[in-house]
Design a protein around this motif. Structure first.
Motif, PDB file in Angstrom:
ATOM      1  N   TYR A  17       0.637  -1.263   0.129  1.00 36.89           N
ATOM      2  CA  TYR A  17       0.231  -0.276  -0.059  1.00 36.89           C
ATOM      3  C   TYR A  17       0.959   1.047  -0.269  1.00 36.89           C
ATOM      4  N   GLY A  18       0.097   2.341  -0.908  1.00 34.36           N
ATOM      5  CA  GLY A  18       1.118   3.327  -1.344  1.00 34.36           C
ATOM      6  C   GLY A  18       2.213   3.883  -2.260  1.00 34.36           C
ATOM      7  N   TYR A  19       2.741   5.306  -2.406  1.00 33.71           N
ATOM      8  CA  TYR A  19       3.378   5.176  -3.485  1.00 33.71           C
ATOM      9  C   TYR A  19       4.600   5.980  -3.429  1.00 33.71           C
ATOM     10  N   ARG A  20       5.581   5.658  -4.005  1.00 38.82           N
ATOM     11  CA  ARG A  20       6.646   6.880  -3.691  1.00 38.82           C
ATOM     12  C   ARG A  20       6.370   8.908  -3.780  1.00 38.82           C
ATOM     13  N   GLY A  21       5.486   9.333  -3.611  1.00 41.70           N
ATOM     14  CA  GLY A  21       5.451  10.229  -4.537  1.00 41.70           C
ATOM     15  C   GLY A  21       6.456  12.161  -3.632  1.00 41.70           C
ATOM     16  N   HIS A  22       6.799  11.621  -2.318  1.00 44.23           N
ATOM     17  CA  HIS A  22       7.669  12.972  -1.817  1.00 44.23           C
ATOM     18  C   HIS A  22       9.225  12.208  -2.520  1.00 44.23           C
ATOM     19  N   GLN A  23       9.474  13.866  -2.781  1.00 49.24           N
ATOM     20  CA  GLN A  23      11.063  13.480  -3.106  1.00 49.24           C
ATOM     21  C   GLN A  23      11.306  12.674  -4.466  1.00 49.24           C
ATOM     22  N   CYS A  24      10.825  12.591  -5.164  1.00 48.64           N
ATOM     23  CA  CYS A  24      10.436  11.954  -6.407  1.00 48.64           C
ATOM     24  C   CYS A  24       9.227  12.807  -6.914  1.00 48.64           C
ATOM     25  N   ARG A  25      10.037  12.248  -8.572  1.00 41.53           N
ATOM     26  CA  ARG A  25       8.867  12.697  -9.806  1.00 41.53           C
ATOM     27  C   ARG A  25       9.054  12.092 -10.828  1.00 41.53           C
ATOM     28  N   ASN A  26       8.355  12.407 -11.901  1.00 40.71           N
ATOM     29  CA  ASN A  26       8.489  11.057 -12.949  1.00 40.71           C
ATOM     30  C   ASN A  26       8.696   9.983 -12.646  1.00 40.71           C
ATOM     31  N   ASN A  27       7.853   9.163 -11.759  1.00 39.12           N
ATOM     32  CA  ASN A  27       7.914   7.465 -11.432  1.00 39.12           C
ATOM     33  C   ASN A  27       6.993   7.507 -11.171  1.00 39.12           C
ATOM     34  N   LEU A  28       5.922   7.212 -12.892  1.00 36.74           N
ATOM     35  CA  LEU A  28       4.923   6.803 -12.172  1.00 36.74           C
ATOM     36  C   LEU A  28       4.539   6.727 -14.346  1.00 36.74           C
ATOM     37  N   TYR A  29       3.904   4.896 -14.659  1.00 37.30           N
ATOM     38  CA  TYR A  29       4.330   5.200 -15.860  1.00 37.30           C
ATOM     39  C   TYR A  29       3.103   4.162 -16.508  1.00 37.30           C
ATOM     40  N   TYR A  30       2.802   3.789 -17.772  1.00 40.20           N
ATOM     41  CA  TYR A  30       1.867   2.790 -17.737  1.00 40.20           C
ATOM     42  C   TYR A  30       3.032   1.960 -18.925  1.00 40.20           C
ATOM     43  N   THR A  31       3.017   0.402 -18.815  1.00 39.82           N
ATOM     44  CA  THR A  31       3.689  -0.146 -19.604  1.00 39.82           C
ATOM     45  C   THR A  31       3.019  -1.066 -20.760  1.00 39.82           C
ATOM     46  N   ALA A  68      12.893   5.239 -15.057  1.00 39.24           N
ATOM     47  CA  ALA A  68      12.920   4.973 -16.839  1.00 39.24           C
ATOM     48  C   ALA A  68      12.055   4.112 -17.096  1.00 39.24           C
ATOM     49  N   LEU A  69      11.215   4.895 -18.561  1.00 43.87           N
ATOM     50  CA  LEU A  69      10.667   3.530 -18.505  1.00 43.87           C
ATOM     51  C   LEU A  69      11.369   3.078 -20.085  1.00 43.87           C
ATOM     52  N   HIS A  70      11.740   2.281 -20.976  1.00 45.84           N
ATOM     53  CA  HIS A  70      12.078   1.808 -21.917  1.00 45.84           C
ATOM     54  C   HIS A  70      10.767   2.468 -23.322  1.00 45.84           C
ATOM     55  N   PRO A  71      11.676   2.977 -24.428  1.00 45.60           N
ATOM     56  CA  PRO A  71      10.840   3.622 -25.273  1.00 45.60           C
ATOM     57  C   PRO A  71       9.778   1.988 -25.650  1.00 45.60           C
ATOM     58  N   GLU A  72       9.892   1.111 -25.405  1.00 45.72           N
ATOM     59  CA  GLU A  72       8.810  -0.038 -25.569  1.00 45.72           C
ATOM     60  C   GLU A  72       8.615  -0.144 -24.818  1.00 45.72           C
ATOM     61  N   ARG A  73       8.185  -0.132 -23.354  1.00 43.66           N
ATOM     62  CA  ARG A  73       7.476   0.104 -22.689  1.00 43.66           C
ATOM     63  C   ARG A  73       7.750  -1.451 -21.707  1.00 43.66           C
ATOM     64  N   VAL A  74       8.187  -1.874 -22.416  1.00 45.94           N
ATOM     65  CA  VAL A  74       8.484  -3.064 -21.614  1.00 45.94           C
ATOM     66  C   VAL A  74       9.480  -3.228 -20.366  1.00 45.94           C
ATOM     67  N   CYS A 111      18.305  10.850 -11.464  1.00 42.77           N
ATOM     68  CA  CYS A 111      17.539  10.246 -12.653  1.00 42.77           C
ATOM     69  C   CYS A 111      18.065   9.347 -13.229  1.00 42.77           C
ATOM     70  N   LEU A 112      17.149   8.803 -14.382  1.00 44.46           N
ATOM     71  CA  LEU A 112      17.518   8.148 -15.580  1.00 44.46           C
ATOM     72  C   LEU A 112      16.636   8.511 -17.000  1.00 44.46           C
ATOM     73  N   ALA A 113      17.174   8.117 -18.339  1.00 46.73           N
ATOM     74  CA  ALA A 113      16.806   8.447 -18.944  1.00 46.73           C
ATOM     75  C   ALA A 113      17.392   7.657 -20.312  1.00 46.73           C
ATOM     76  N   PHE A 114      16.322   6.378 -21.059  1.00 49.15           N
ATOM     77  CA  PHE A 114      16.579   5.765 -21.973  1.00 49.15           C
ATOM     78  C   PHE A 114      16.120   6.401 -23.454  1.00 49.15           C
ATOM     79  N   ASP A 115      17.228   6.396 -24.212  1.00 49.26           N
ATOM     80  CA  ASP A 115      17.595   6.878 -25.267  1.00 49.26           C
ATOM     81  C   ASP A 115      16.088   6.686 -26.313  1.00 49.26           C
ATOM     82  N   LEU A 116      15.933   7.160 -27.359  1.00 48.18           N
ATOM     83  CA  LEU A 116      15.031   6.897 -28.652  1.00 48.18           C
ATOM     84  C   LEU A 116      14.812   5.689 -28.875  1.00 48.18           C
TER      85      LEU A 116
END
Length: 1934
Positions: A17-31, A68-74, A111-116
């Motif tokens: 139960y819960g989700y880390r919202g404090h001190q984090c951002r951009n951490n919620l995505y649809y796969t 970070a979510l990979h561009p293919e979203r898996v 922070c993390l990010a995948f390229d194209l």
């Protein structure tokens, strides 16, 4: 006790139960599967809203903070915090790890990010530099790293529309990065006037170089390139935390609780205000948005996740809730329903349904909640608060029953009694209050026994007793309800407790580790029914124990997921679940309890319910229920392979010792001996502590190892071949599946694994860098491409390699116990198995880390008595061998044993040589092949078992224990050895190479000796006795026992062998008469144990060495001590020499004598060569006598550690050496001087480089000692003092003091500057473009001029620009990407890489930042950068070279180690790197036909290198074959066919090397140093360039044939006294030459005609610069004593005048007909331009003239000098030049002077940052500021004055602006400074820190700068670079 084993049930994480919202951002995505991925605590969660199901990723060890979510979203990447944080890339579908990236960041991954295309991942660390790192995540490799910013970075993103570009943003900055090679280069975003500089929180990239970013104030900033182009104001009313780009556009979310959707051009679509919706509340703040199609996900600061459907946007679904920020401590379980209650510091109390996994009620209180309890009937809920109060609510509707505050400190624990009548409340002030429930919570009593805060309470089942725990760990008991303490233990004994939540008490002793007294367990809960106990601790771990557990250190199962403190844990009411809550991560975890019964069922159904995480890690009581260790295994685990000194330490030790001994070596040392030895045969096999190290090769030879030698044994010919690449004990050996390559691992500080070919015995690859101390097991994969290795460091690290490339694929900690074997699964290439002491692990590879899963034991088979040491899999079965000495064959499932072979003497085949020492030896290695079974035993034997049964003995050696005793026979090729293994053995050294006889002794022995007739053999034993045996039968003749300590040496006297001298460790030598068998004498007087004894020829004198390094002499037979002067010792004829002391062998002691001992020596019978053995395993040969310290030698490595003994055979044909610990007996053949086949010599030359200096030359010394400053650290070139202009306090002028009239009636102020193109409109200059560079860096760089495009163009460098110069037209184009001086340049010769150039530059420390040294690889024609390699060569890169295929690049650094690095430049990947030499390396070049061989040359060395895998191997050049060759300083290198190498030396000779051996010298190829050599690829001809005086036959350039036998010389017609060539290159029919004098000359091969293409000043700085008043000419004057005239239009030097003294300044007269030159010696000269005749000269000053000026009316000449003076001369009085006056009281030296337009005033800028104005010609100081302001100046070159205040920069603490010049139009100003920058300002610029443009190119210190006539060009002069840059002015268009 059952607590010895962990409980058999287990827990499975079911819900978080819960989700880390404090001190984090951009951490919620649809796969891709429409699931939602996010994280909480240390768990990655994949939530399916449709099925309301969660999956968990649990590969992290601490809080996750980025995703970070990979561009293919898996695939998902997550990063964590921690001291050594790592990044996991995992699959959101299977929740399995794909890759782990570690060892780079510290503190955390922000922070993390995948390229194209998802190939690369960028990460940002939380360290002080906020490092940015780019990964090739699939290979687990870091591609590039750079310091990110000085402050926090909040977001980073790849530009999805431009390759290799990234954007990062954070506190008050945004940066645009480009990735090239391995270099990440940032450019800061320019906020300009468009927006405020502020913190940027998030960003998204769009097409056309657009970047959108969200700022702290709620605006959106839009960037194009690096410039801010517009802002969208008020997009949100507060900070924008998240921005998400999708196909439809962008979504932003902010602190104001709003979501905004924007289209692709960032026009608003809609706003959703979550605060206004039903679920909303005041203060809702959005931390994360994700927009996909018609769904939007929103994560909030308070741990909620909303899902919004776009067309019903006012009805968001709340799909996840959790507690908000603040610690979470309170947890209570409903007594009858599946509900849990939690309360937190966020002041909310929440009720969760454990069945529906949902929040069903919440209520906000006034105070933070610290504990909770529900009454037994489930009606009342009590909450303890932080302020000392407690509140009781009704569970049904959350209404208040009572609120009571009796205490001031927090209530930490409360519990209802089991009968529901009382409530016990524990407080932090160490009291417990008892309240009555029915009496509206009236207080009944209090318990006050504790001295510390109350932590836990439990009631007894009958509610009569209460037990408490407090902060001191005390457990107390009280009677209820009064609260009286119970002190009588018996009263408590029978009490049954209703619950168990206490952490101390007998029943829970086992939860504490054995030896700890810490209280890090926060909570416990006992499950009486299931007999298990669950605990929660400060490390985020939940553990399951058996209950009760009474003994400390019980076994457990452990579960991770929480990040830090788990504050509370409870069983649900029906024991179905465990609920745990995290303090800091404020999350609630729900675990399913799976009992033993269920466990069995789940095994069959769900293998993916991985049980891996359930298994207990190592509990402390590992050794409890395990059978005894076998003695042999016990021995083996105790072996240590640590060394006092590792071979790797030798170079440093030598350096340290050399420093100490600099003074000592004066005597000229002997040469190394001419003879050499070659390893011939080794007796021995390492079986006692190694296993499975014996194999058949492809062709049926046998490969194994002993000591530091890999042995290939041919049993048909009985010969051996050796791999000698290792330098210490080999511990393991594996055979490639194709049976042709072998991998061996050794001992070492950074131990290496060598993979070598059994045919050629050459290394193919060397792997190192990841193990410590040693490698104890290796194995190839089935396809032979990978190799697994295990280290003997404490963690027994396991590494998986791609061995051909030499790359580590992954690494993991193995186990804390010794690992014996590693095997790769032949069927599944990614799996491997390790087995060792009490464990077997099954690993699978993921990215960078191995993960293992338990596999259940299927069955056990009793195969041998005692341990099974070896096993070999066949096609259809197995063969095993064990301690019982039996070889057994099995079928393929180990069902039946097909056949056994016993290894017995009786089974030996009749023809077998050698003897089996004992029956049934322990078997350590088994291998099959060629119809035989190969068996290796612990006793060092190798046997071959025929399938039919007979056994053949192939190899044998001593068994375990040190071997010391060695004797060679007086006339036969045999020797005897005696060892600590209690055997005496006789060996045949002739071709049969076998053991002839062996005899067991009652004790081990240390020495033996044959009698002179060879009949008797004396053996000294370790118990102080010795015996004499018959040399043939080894039967006893006689024995004595007179001493107690070890007998260390034993010797028969020469001749008849009448006496026997016996030396012992109790410092006596006994002399026995052999005939009478009586002791006749005792030698006394040694202070320490005896080490060596020798007789003289007469048998009258004994020479003795002792452990105290004494050399003593005794007379035989009585043993009287004699004193013999050391000079006489030589003259005595010694029958043998094994002494290591005395003058004759002073030279055998190494430089590092403190750490190592020479243990043995032996002299040949011709007294020519002394062989020695030492503690480091080296066998060395010296010339005898070895007088003088540190003699020269040849050394051989084969033994691993101590060489205990060396002996020559009777005829000196062989040398026999013994290894102490490696138990091997090695036989070497002695090769005479002449007889030396040319094969790679395996010896190494001596330790100390020759004392002879390598020669001297001023140019070489300059190049060697130059220190390169980098621009950023540059300091001022002039000795200025005082306060810088922009820091001076300004005094208000007169008219500023008075009140000014509103309208000025004064006439308008005159122009500041007389302008000479008045008629035209004044157009400011907007840009400068580099058009010409006059200069070439030849003084300290080499081989840096090359032809391109078939000789049409040449390429070279000056300062920090690469220059492409067209030979025909003289036009130039430039590569200007370097940010500091270029030191080296090379051109790729491969046709695939045409016109590709590599240049290396200086830099400071190697921190990978922008100022680190770097190499740029670029295209010479279009100047595109192809790759940038930031390197670890601190100080700079001094040599670069491409390999034959052009794909590899070699670079050499200026760092103290002179590191050599090999790069795969296209990928920016470093392949290999190694310290090159301790002195300067000048050049390193690849062989033109190779990608793996190269040669480096430098101060007194030449090295021949090979690249093997990722390792660099080097051999020093060997001089010893040529008489009188000495190692000189080598300067250049060229190559010939058949492995010939030519090196040019400082003396002018050229050395010719075959392989690495000097084969001849081309004497005096040049008269001076040979600086440059060039190998022409098309015809093999070689060009050399040297330093010579021009003469008729000689020349500084010579063209040679391919073997350097014939040559043709070319003279350079430069008119110099000596020509010094620094660079040569050969094109079609032309030779290109670069000289020390900065000329580049083209020489025709046919006619020898010279054409000078480029000229430059030779030495700088160039101080003087003057432009012609009307033409495009300019003059320059420099330290090299020349003044040169340059023509810009014709791009060349027109003339030069040699003045004979350094010139400092130069000036044209206003008409351009005269030139004045000021000199460094105080003289000045006036020349007539037309004839270059001297018109006049004068010297009135002794110090340098700094500036010289003609007045505009041509009357006066002003001369300013460093004597703080300006002198005036009247030119109308003719060339006598008498001084007419001078300026008084100038405060410091003069820098610049300018006349006023009317010639009446002169402004002078001085060295103390003060500007003065003087009247001309009186020299009177003008003080009236108003008058000064009215002057119009003819020129302005001053760097001081209010008009140019703006040119001084903030960063100029140590550096200055050196020069300035205002354009003729009077509106632009250029300056030059100490940082090497040219800057363009508007004039005047009175405001501080004025805006400007900057132009790079010069080295540090621009000394002078001028506009040419008509403002067409700017000319700038360089200090360090001696170059002149001509910039074209680009004027603004009106």
């Amino acid at each position: 006790m059952a607590a010895r084993s962990a409980p058999s049930c287990h827990l499975r994480l079911e819900w978080v139960y819960g989700y880390r919202g404090h001190q984090c951002r951009n951490n919620l995505y649809y796969t891709a599967a429409k699931e939602i991925v996010y994280f909480v605590a240390g768990v990655g969660v994949v939530y399916s809203p449709r099925e309301h199901r969660q999956k968990f990723y649990r590969g992290h060890s601490d809080d996750i903070i980025s995703l970070a979510l990979h561009p293919e979203r898996v695939l998902v990447a997550t990063g964590q915090v921690g001291k050594e944080p790592y990044i996991c890339v995992w699959d959101s579908y299977t929740v399995q790890t794909i890759s782990i990236l570690k060892d780079v960041h510290t503190h955390g991954i922000a922070c993390l990010a995948f390229d194209l295309d998802g190939q690369r991942l960028v990460s940002v660390g939380l360290d002080s530099k906020n490092a940015v790192c780019v990964w090739d995540w699939k290979r687990g490799k870091m591609l590039s790293m750079a310091p990110g910013h000085t402050d926090r970075i909040f977001d980073i993103s790849w530009d999805l529309y431009q390759p290799n570009k990234l954007v990062s943003c954070g506190v008050k900055h945004i940066k645009f990065w480009s990735l090239c090679g391995n270099a990440l280069t940032p450019k800061r975003g320019v906020f300009g006037k468009t927006g405020d500089l502020q913190t940027i929180l998030c960003l998204a990239c769009a097409r056309d170089e657009l970047t959108y970013s969200g700022a702290l104030n709620g605006d959106i900033y839009v960037w194009k390139g690096i410039n801010l182009i517009r802002t969208i104001q008020g997009a949100h009313t507060a900070g924008i935390f998240s921005m998400n780009a999708c196909e439809e556009g962008f979504a932003t979310g902010g602190r104001d609780g709003c979501i905004r959707l924007w289209d692709l051009t960032f026009k608003p679509i809609t706003v959703i205000d979550l605060r206004e919706t039903d679920q909303g509340y005041k203060g809702l703040s959005v931390r994360s948005v994700c927009w996909r199609g018609d769904h939007i996900l929103v994560g909030t600061q308070d741990s909620e996740i909303f899902e919004i459907v776009v067309h019903e946007r006012n009805k968001p679904f709340l799909i996840m809730q959790g507690h908000c920020e603040g610690e979470l401590w309170a947890l209570a379980i409903h007594p009858t329903k599946p509900l849990a209650v939690t309360g937190s510091d966020d002041r909310s109390v929440r009720i969760w349904s454990l069945v529906d996994h949902a929040l069903i009620a919440r209520c906000n209180m006034e105070e933070p909640i610290r504990c909770a309890a529900v009454n037994v009937d489930g009606i009342h809920l009590a909450l303890g608060m932080k302020d000392g109060s407690f509140t009781v609510l009704r569970v049904r509707d959350m209404t208040e029953v009572v609120h009571i505050k009796d205490r001031k400190e927090a209530i930490h624990e409360l519990k209802y009694s089991p009968d529901g009548t009382y409530l016990a409340v524990g407080c932090n002030d160490s009291s417990v209050d008892i309240y009555g429930v029915a009496q509206r919570y009236k207080k009944f009593g209090e318990c006050v026994g504790s001295l510390s805060f109350i932590t836990h309470l439990d009631w007894s089942s009958d509610s009569r007793y209460l037990q408490t725990n407090d902060g001191n760990g005390k457990r107390l008991f009280y009677r209820m309800p009064g609260g009286k303490e119970v002190t009588n233990k018996d009263e408590i004994k029978g009490v049954h407790w209703a619950s168990w939540t206490c952490v101390s008490g007998l029943e829970v002793n086992g939860i504490w580790p054995k030896y700890s007294d810490i209280n890090d367990i926060n909570s416990v809960d006992g499950n009486y029914i299931g007999q298990v106990l669950v605990t929660a601790d400060d490390y985020g771990i939940i553990k399951l124990f058996r209950y009760p557990c009474l003994r400390k250190g019980a076994k457990f199962k452990k579960y991770i997921g929480h990040s830090a403190h788990v504050t509370n844990v409870r069983w649900s009411h029906d024991y179905q679940w465990v609920i745990s809550i995290g303090g800091a991560d404020h999350s609630v975890f729900q675990w399913k309890f799976i009992t033993e019964r269920k466990l069995k069922d789940t095994l069959h159904i769900a293998p993916q319910e991985s049980l891996a995480d359930s298994n207990s890690d190592e509990s402390d009581s590992d050794l409890s229920d395990v059978p005894e260790l076998d003695s042999e295994i016990e021995q083996e685990t105790q072996l240590t392979y640590r060394r006092q000194v590792y071979k790797e330490d030798l170079p440093q030790l030598k350096e340290q010792c050399k420093e100490k001994q600099k003074s000592g070596t004066s005597k000229r040392r002997e040469w190394a001996p001419g003879n050499s030895i070659r390893l011939h045969f080794v007796h021995g096999y390492r079986g006692y502590d190694c296993r499975s190290n014996l194999f058949y090769t492809q062709i049926g030879e046998i490969v194994y190892h002993v000591a530091a030698v890999g042995v290939i044994y041919n049993r048909q010919q009985n010969t051996q071949r050796f791999y000698l690449g290792h330098d210490d004990d080999i511990l393991c050996l594996a055979l490639h599946p194709l049976k042709d390559y072998v991998a061996t691992g050794q001992v070492g500080r950074d131990p290496s694994i060598h993979i070598w070919d059994t045919e050629t015995i050459k290394p193919l690859s060397i792997l190192k860098g990841y193990h410590q101390y040693g490698v104890c097991a290796v194995d190839f994969s089935a396809d032979g491409k990978r190799l697994a290795s295990v280290g003997i460091d404490d963690g027994h690290t396991i590494v998986l390699w791609d061995w051909k490339k030499g790359e580590k694929l992954s690494i993991a900690r193995g186990s804390k116990d010794k690992i014996f074997v590693v095997k790769m699964n032949p069927y599944v290439p990614d799996k491997l198995i390790t087995a060792g002491i009490k464990h077997m692990k099954f690993w699978r590879r993921a990215g960078d880390v191995c993960i293992w899963r338990d596999v259940f034991l299927v069955k056990t088979v009793k195969a041998h008595d005692g341990p099974v040491f070896s096993m070999h899999a066949l096609e259809k079965g197995f063969v095993t061998g064990g301690k019982d000495g039996v070889v057994a064959l099995w079928d393929d499932s180990f069902e039946r044993c097909l056949k056994t072979y016993a290894i017995k003497r009786a089974a030996l085949a009749p023809g077998s040589k050698g003897l089996l020492l004992e029956d049934n030896p322990s078997i350590r290695a088994i291998s099959l092949g060629h119809g035989h079974i190969l068996v290796g035993t612990k006793n060092g034997e190798i046997l071959e078992v025929d399938k039919s049964g007979p056994v053949t003995l192939l190899v044998q050696g001593h068994m375990e224990g040190e071997v010391w005793g060695l004797a060679t026979h007086p006339y036969l090729p045999i020797c005897a050895t005696v060892s600590d293994d209690k055997t005496l053995r006789i060996w045949d050294l002739s071709p049969s190479h076998c053991m002839l006889a062996v005899r067991k002794l009652k004790k081990g022995g240390r020495c033996c000796c044959f009698s002179p007739d060879g009949k008797a053999l004396a053996v000294g034993l370790n118990d102080g006795s010795f015996l004499m045996a018959n040399a043939d039968t080894l039967e006893d003749l006689v024995s004595f026992h007179h001493r107690k300590d070890i007998i260390s040496d034993i010797r028969f006297s020469p001749g008849s062998g009448k006496y026997l001298a016996v030396a012992s460790h109790d410092s006596f030598i006994d002399i026995y008469n052999v005939m009478s068998s009586k002791r006749v004498g005792i030698c006394k007087g040694a202070t320490s144990y005896i080490t060596h004894i020798d007789w003289d020829i007469r048998g009258k004198l004994l020479q003795v060495n002792t452990g105290a390094k004494e050399q003593l002499f005794f007379e035989a037979p009585r043993g009287k001590k004699q004193t013999i002067p050391s000079v006489e010792v030589e003259k005595i004829g010694w029958a043998s020499w094994t002494s290591v002391l005395g003058l004759c062998c002073e030279g055998i002691w190494p430089v590092i004598g403190e750490v190592t001992d020479v243990t043995a020596s032996c002299l040949t019978s011709d007294k020519m060569i002394l062989a020695t053995g030492d503690d480091l395993g080296f066998v060395k040969l010296f010339r005898y006598p070895a007088k003088g310290k540190f003699g020269k030698f040849k050394r051989y490595v084969a033994h691993s550690t101590h060489v205990t003994n060396v002996r020559w055979t009777y005829d000196d044909s062989m040398l026999v050496t013994l290894g102490g610990a490696d138990m091997s007996l090695m036989v070497w053949t002695n090769e005479m001087e002449g007889y030396r086949e040319k094969r790679p010599c395996d010896s190494e030359e001596s330790d100390i480089d020759s004392e002879e200096d390598g020669g001297y030359d001023s140019d070489v010394t300059r190049e060697n000692e130059i220190s390169y400053t980098i621009r950023a650290l540059s300091t001022n070139i002039r000795p200025m003092f005082g306060i810088k202009p922009h820091l001076q306090q300004k005094e208000p002028s007169v008219d500023e003091r008075g009140s000014r009239p509103p309208v000025s009636r004064a006439p308008p102020q005159p122009e500041k500057l007389q302008t000479n193109n008045v008629g035209k409109k004044k157009r400011p200059i907007e840009d400068l473009v580099l058009e010409l560079v006059f200069g070439y860096r030849g003084r300290d760089c080499r081989n840096n001029v090359h032809y391109l495009n078939d000789g049409d163009d040449i390429i070279y460098h000056a300062a920090s620009v690469g220059i492409l110069h067209n030979v025909a037209t003289g036009t130039q184009s430039f590569y200007q990407e370097h940010n500091d001086d270029i030191l080296c340049l090379t051109v790729n010769q491969h046709p695939r890489f045409i016109n590709i150039v590599a240049t290396g530059q200086v830099g400071d420390s190697a921190d990978m930042s922008a100022t680190a040294p770097s190499i740029h690889i670029w295209d010479a024609m279009n100047k595109q950068t192809l790759s940038i390699l930031r390197c670890y060569h601190s100080k700079g890169v001094c040599s670069v070279s491409f390999s034959a295929t052009g794909k590899l690049l070699l670079s050499v650094g200026l760092d103290p180690e002179h590191t050599i690095t090999i790069w795969r430049w296209q990928e920016g990947a470093k392949i290999a790197s190694r310290a090159g030499h301790n002195q300067r390396i000048f050049v390193a070049e690849f062989r033109p036909d190779s990608d793996s061989q190269f040669v480096s040359v430098g101060v007194k060395h030449v090295k021949f290198w090979t690249l093997a895998g990722r390792a660099l191997l080097s051999k020093k050049g060997l001089l010893s074959t040529l008489e009188d060759a000495r190692m000189q300083t080598m300067l250049a290198v060229a190559f010939g066919a058949n492995n010939l190498t030519f090196t040019g030396t400082i003396s002018g000779d050229v050395c010719v090397w075959k392989d690495h051996i000097l084969c001849r010298i081309v004497a005096r190829a040049h008269n001076g140093p040979v600086f440059a050599m060039y190998t022409t690829l098309r015809d093999g001809l070689i060009v050399t360039g040297g330093k010579e005086r021009p003469s008729k036959e000689g020349g500084a350039v010579k063209l040679w044939d391919q073997e350097l036998r014939r040559c043709r010389a070319f003279r350079l017609e430069t008119g110099q006294v000596t020509d010094c060539v620094r660079s040569v290159c050969r094109g079609k029919g032309k030779i290109l030459v670069g000289t020390r004098n900065a000329e580049i000359i083209e020489v025709g091969e046919k006619n020898a005609a010279c054409n000078i293409l480029v000229n430059g000043h030779v030495d700088g700085p160039i101080w003087g610069l003057a432009t012609h008043p009307s033409r495009d000419f300019f003059l320059s004057a420099a330290e090299d004593g020349t003044v040169r005239l340059w023509d810009i239009a014709d791009k060349k030097m027109l003339n030069k005048v040699n003045l004979g003294h350094a010139a400092r300044t130069v000036c044209y007269s206003p008409e351009g007909d005269m030139v004045a030159i000021g000199m460094k010696n105080g003289e000045f000269i006036i020349l007539l331009v037309s004839s270059l005749k001297i018109w006049g000269k004068k010297r009135d000053r002794r110090c340098a003239i700094h500036d010289i000026r003609f007045s505009p009316d041509c009357r006066f000449l002003a001369v300013g000098s460093s004597e703080n003076s300006v002198d005036f001369y009247d030119l109308t009085l003719g060339p006598t030049l008498n001084r007419i006056s001078y300026c008084k009281d100038i405060p410091s030296f003069v820098i610049q002077m300018d006349f006023s337009a009317d010639s009446r005033y002169l402004q002078v800028s001085t060295g103390c940052y003060k500007r003065r104005v003087y009247e001309v010609p009186s020299g009177k100081h003008l003080l009236d500021q108003a008058a000064i302001n009215r002057i119009t100046w003819a020129t302005w070159t001053s760097i001081l004055g209010d008009e140019v205040m703006g040119i001084w920069s903030r960063h100029a603490e140590r550096a200055d602006v050196n020069c300035a010049c205002v354009s003729h139009s009077g509106v632009s100003l250029v300056t030059g400074d100490d940082f090497g920058m040219v800057k363009l300002f508007d004039f005047p610029c009175p405001e501080k820190f004025a805006k400007h443009k900057r132009f790079l190119g010069h080295s540090p210190h621009v000394t002078n700068i001028r506009f040419t006539s008509g403002d067409r060009h700017v000319v700038s002069a360089g200090g360090d670079d001696c170059s002149l840059f001509v910039w074209k002015c680009v004027h603004m268009l009106h």
